[in-house]
Design an enzyme around this catalytic site. Structure first.
Site, PDB file in Angstrom:
ATOM      1  N   SER A   1     -21.942  54.973 -18.961  1.00 12.53           N
ATOM      2  CA  SER A   1     -21.661  55.256 -17.587  1.00 12.53           C
ATOM      3  C   SER A   1     -20.940  56.490 -17.357  1.00 12.53           C
ATOM      4  O   SER A   1     -20.977  56.934 -16.019  1.00 12.53           O
ATOM      5  CB  SER A   1     -20.871  54.217 -17.145  1.00 12.53           C
ATOM      6  OG  SER A   1     -21.507  52.874 -16.731  1.00 12.53           O
TER       7      SER A   1
ATOM      8  N   LYS B   1     -14.782  60.139 -15.437  1.00  9.69           N
ATOM      9  CA  LYS B   1     -15.444  58.968 -15.576  1.00  9.69           C
ATOM     10  C   LYS B   1     -15.376  58.354 -16.841  1.00  9.69           C
ATOM     11  O   LYS B   1     -15.309  59.097 -17.941  1.00  9.69           O
ATOM     12  CB  LYS B   1     -16.960  59.147 -15.244  1.00  9.69           C
ATOM     13  CG  LYS B   1     -17.731  57.981 -14.996  1.00  9.69           C
ATOM     14  CD  LYS B   1     -17.619  57.383 -13.382  1.00  9.69           C
ATOM     15  CE  LYS B   1     -18.279  56.083 -13.214  1.00  9.69           C
ATOM     16  NZ  LYS B   1     -17.738  54.942 -14.384  1.00  9.69           N
TER      17      LYS B   1
ATOM     18  N   LYS C   1     -22.988  58.809 -14.776  1.00  3.57           N
ATOM     19  CA  LYS C   1     -22.905  58.809 -13.504  1.00  3.57           C
ATOM     20  C   LYS C   1     -22.257  60.109 -13.025  1.00  3.57           C
ATOM     21  O   LYS C   1     -22.315  60.312 -11.635  1.00  3.57           O
ATOM     22  CB  LYS C   1     -22.089  57.544 -12.755  1.00  3.57           C
ATOM     23  CG  LYS C   1     -23.003  56.366 -13.057  1.00  3.57           C
ATOM     24  CD  LYS C   1     -22.049  54.996 -13.091  1.00  3.57           C
ATOM     25  CE  LYS C   1     -22.872  53.869 -13.674  1.00  3.57           C
ATOM     26  NZ  LYS C   1     -22.118  52.543 -13.609  1.00  3.57           N
TER      27      LYS C   1
ATOM     28  N   SER D   1     -18.018  52.436 -10.540  1.00  3.65           N
ATOM     29  CA  SER D   1     -19.044  52.505 -11.415  1.00  3.65           C
ATOM     30  C   SER D   1     -20.240  51.541 -11.350  1.00  3.65           C
ATOM     31  O   SER D   1     -20.570  50.984 -12.347  1.00  3.65           O
ATOM     32  CB  SER D   1     -18.429  52.212 -12.853  1.00  3.65           C
ATOM     33  OG  SER D   1     -19.057  52.746 -13.956  1.00  3.65           O
TER      34      SER D   1
END
Length: 389
Positions: A56, A223, A59, A121
């Site tokens: 993730s 992130k 992102k 997320s």
């Protein structure tokens, strides 16, 4: 490619180095990278150029594409995108992954989708943004790769906007740090979303998944990510005393390991290094050879000061190397970026920064061009012979 080795003044005193020096630090993270954003000094690297699955943390790249569209005026925060069945089914609650809890066929503002993407997320947010901007995940992935190339992420390839496991979906730790630094510098107002502690959508409150934000260490982004194939990873940044460090870790076994190793790397970086000035803005750093010009070389410098981080109290000496493809062909215009300054400590490259020409060089006389051509012909012959042996 030619390089010019130049002497860089000793930047450190004779005081004994700290007990935990730059060569002593260890992390259990299979992939790790720590860089000072202000100077570009690489403080730590472990498999930082090896391909890894970003999960993730992908992102961050998805957000950059959207930020770029907003900056260029092709998109507005109040624009709305419709949540497709694909986004709802494969990115929503039923998918079992992280989600923003978007309702199928609902229209959602870009600003809300960005918060769902970054804070929660949300895989559904990522798919909805991708489809809204490009029509499909595949088309959006091509845009991601175009933007990655423009940023200088030379060793990364994206196939989807949310980090789904894919053998062709790969990045490097150094590329992700480069992306983080670019986002922080280019979109300061939008970057603030990465530091927001929570976001509520569809009456469901979710906290930011970045553990660094709760550690009182000056963290303000970016992130986390985890997949069974990738392990636990994080791209993070923190500021202390006006110094910003960017950390990347990946491949860890648990979320706790991810948080601990990221925090320890940042704390070590802030504690162990201090800044030193190398060259002032406008100062001549070196020269590059010029072919067929009114003069045989051109001065090189930078428009901003060149600084580097060095270990506190270290006795190490730094060296610098100017690298360029040459000789340059006249005419050469002032302010043209033609070379890179690479600073090393022993065999370890610490940073590199672009160099620009500080003067104009016009086309030389016919006699001068003929002389340079002869010199280059002989030099080329010698280089070719040496390359064979």
């Amino acid at each position: 490619m030619r390089s010019l080795v130049l002497a860089v003044a000793t930047l450190v005193s004779a005081t004994p180095a700290p007990a935990l020096g730059v060569d002593d630090y260890q992390t259990i993270a299979p992939f790790a990278y720590l860089v000072d954003a202000g100077t570009g000094t690489v403080l730590y690297g472990k498999n930082s150029e090896a391909p890894m699955m970003p999960a993730s943390t992908t992102k961050v790249m998805t957000a950059e594409v959207i930020f770029h569209e907003l900056k260029e005026g092709r998109l507005k925060l109040d624009d709305k995108f419709v949540v497709s069945e694909h986004a709802w089914r494969d990115g929503g609650t039923r998918s079992g992954g992280s989600t923003m809890f978007l309702a199928v066929n609902s229209s959602v503002r870009v600003e809300d989708l960005l918060r769902g993407l970054i804070i929660q997320s949300g895989n559904d947010a990522a798919i909805t943004l991708a489809e809204g901007v490009s029509g499909s995940e595949e088309a959006f992935a091509r845009r991601m790769n175009d933007r990655a190339k423009a940023i200088g992420m030379a060793h990364s390839n994206f196939t989807n906007p949310w980090g789904r496991g894919d053998p062709d979906h790969r990045v490097t730790a150094s590329d992700m740090a480069r992306l983080a630094e670019y986002v922080i510098d280019t979109y300061p107002d939008l970057y603030k979303i990465f530091g927001e502690r929570e976001f509520t959508w569809n009456k469901i409150r979710q906290p930011n998944r970045n553990p660094l934000l709760l550690m009182n260490i000056g963290a303000d982004g970016l992130k986390t990510g985890d997949l069974a194939e990738s392990g636990f990873g994080l791209v993070g940044s923190a500021v202390q005393n006006d110094e910003r460090l960017i950390v990347v870790v990946n491949g860890l076994k648990t979320a706790r390991d991810r948080a601990n190793e990221s925090q320890k790397l940042l704390a070590w970086g802030f504690r162990t290094f201090e800044e030193r000035a190398l060259f002032a803005a406008g100062e001549t750093v070196g020269t590059a050879s010029v072919f067929g010009g009114t003069q045989s070389d051109v001065s090189l410098g930078t428009t901003k000061p060149i600084r580097i981080l060095v270990p506190r109290g270290s006795g190490d000496r730094l060296s610098g190397r100017i690298v360029y493809t040459g000789p340059l062909m006249a005419p050469v215009a002032r302010g043209t970026e033609v070379a890179r300054l690479v600073i090393s400590r022993g065999a370890t490259e610490l940073m590199e920064t672009p160099l620009q020409t500080t003067e104009d060089v016009g086309v030389g006389s016919l006699q001068r061009r003929a002389l340079d051509a002869g010199i280059e012909l002989v030099s080329g012959f010698i280089r070719e012979r040496l390359a064979r042996h």
